[in-house]
Scaffold this motif. Structure first.
Motif, PDB file in Angstrom:
ATOM      1  N   ASN A 120     -39.935  26.741 -16.875  1.00 12.47           N
ATOM      2  CA  ASN A 120     -40.993  26.048 -17.609  1.00 12.47           C
ATOM      3  C   ASN A 120     -42.342  26.059 -16.904  1.00 12.47           C
ATOM      4  OD1 ASN A 120     -39.209  25.474 -19.634  1.00 12.47           O
ATOM      5  ND2 ASN A 120     -38.821  23.375 -18.994  1.00 12.47           N
ATOM      6  N   LYS A 155     -47.018  24.594 -24.025  1.00 18.50           N
ATOM      7  CA  LYS A 155     -45.849  24.282 -23.202  1.00 18.50           C
ATOM      8  C   LYS A 155     -46.251  23.997 -21.768  1.00 18.50           C
ATOM      9  CE  LYS A 155     -41.370  24.138 -22.361  1.00 18.50           C
ATOM     10  NZ  LYS A 155     -40.490  23.100 -22.945  1.00 18.50           N
ATOM     11  N   VAL A 159     -45.428  20.670 -19.557  1.00 21.56           N
ATOM     12  CA  VAL A 159     -44.686  20.730 -18.302  1.00 21.56           C
ATOM     13  C   VAL A 159     -45.479  20.071 -17.180  1.00 21.56           C
ATOM     14  CG1 VAL A 159     -43.733  22.273 -16.548  1.00 21.56           C
ATOM     15  CG2 VAL A 159     -43.398  22.785 -18.959  1.00 21.56           C
TER      16      VAL A 159
END
Length: 303
Positions: A120, A155, A159
């Motif tokens: 991630n 994303k 994260v």
């Protein structure tokens, strides 16, 4: 800068002795690699078991890399390039630190942190750095749709927020990622970290200190960055540390071997391993900093 001056008398003899000692260390390390290949088989692991505990994948990858690093170091050393293997020491050290740290965590915490730091964060950051460098047209030629990359941007921000939350929970030092010294503390390897981490980083990164360290004065008034004795010393240091760090890794990884694709040979006994380890130990530890760098000799300071 190192101002140690080669003395004409005995210099050739010292170089010959150093070369002979290095060759013995190379041979002993090669025997150790052969022993490891008999003791442990680092094979494939089952997908389901790796996903159930990412540490199993880490153990498999790190043990394989360390074996290959030792082999590469002996090959480099035989080509008078062993001093470059100091960079492998840094990688093996971080294996010991991070494997020890993740091994100390409960499974649920380890899974959460490993996933955030790995796929991630690291993977997404690398992907987006590539996008920024080559542009969307090239990324499209590499099969990356713009929508996929935009989703990766989102994303990454998510994260980053999750990592900040974990930082508060664990109270780690450093920025959004835990600092290496904090990892070392948690792994119980702070002294090893203090000794090797910053020093071996100079083999990877630009370092004014390392550049000055590699400049050796000569009575003729010249400076060389190619001192044979120093290259030999660094090669010996790398070979010495790599096998010791591999043994350190055993302690951190052995609880995970069975499900990490690592199989041992139960037919081998201590009597099979003792001669090889004794040979390595008999060669002695190699200090990172040679006394000659401080103009020191067995007879006292150079004048």
């Amino acid at each position: 800068m190192s101002h140690a001056k080669d003395e004409a008398s005995g210099a050739a003899d010292d170089l010959a002795v150093g070369s002979e000692n290095l060759m013995r260390r190379i041979a002993a390390t090669e025997e150790f690699i052969e022993l490891i290949n008999r003791l442990l088989d680092v094979g494939d692991l089952k997908w389901s078991e790796a996903m159930a505990d990412y540490r199993r994948l880490a153990v498999n990858a790190c043990l394989r890399r360390q074996i290959e690093s030792m082999k590469a170091a002996t090959i480099l050393a035989r080509q008078d390039l062993g001093h470059l293997a100091v960079s492998f020491v840094r990688a093996s050290l971080e294996d010991v630190l991070y494997l020890g740290f993740f091994g100390s965590l409960p499974l649920e915490d380890s899974q959460e942190l490993f996933l955030l730091l790995g796929k991630n964060w690291d993977a997404t950051r690398s992907l987006l750095a590539q996008r920024a460098y080559v542009g969307d047209d090239v990324m499209k030629d590499l099969w990356y749709p713009e929508g996929f990359l935009d989703a990766a941007e989102t994303k990454r921000d998510e994260v980053r927020t999750s990592l900040k939350d974990l930082q508060k929970r664990y109270k780690w030092s450093g920025g959004i990622l835990p600092a290496a010294d904090w990892i070392a503390e948690r792994a119980g390897k702070k002294e090893l970290y203090d000794y090797l981490h910053a020093a071996t980083s100079r083999a990877l990164h630009f370092s004014a200190g390392e550049i000055m360290r590699r400049g050796w004065g000569h009575p003729s008034g010249e400076i060389t960055t190619n001192k044979p004795e120093f290259r030999s010393h660094l090669a010996s240091f790398a070979l010495d540390q790599l096998w010791r760090l591999y043994v350190e890794s055993w302690d951190a990884t052995s609880p995970f071997w069975e499900s990490a694709g690592v199989n041992g040979d139960d037919s081998l006994s201590f009597s099979d391993t003792e001669p090889v380890l004794d040979r390595l130990l008999s060669l002695g530890k190699v200090p990172l900093v040679h006394a000659h760098e401080w103009n020191l000799t067995p007879e006292g300071p150079l004048r």
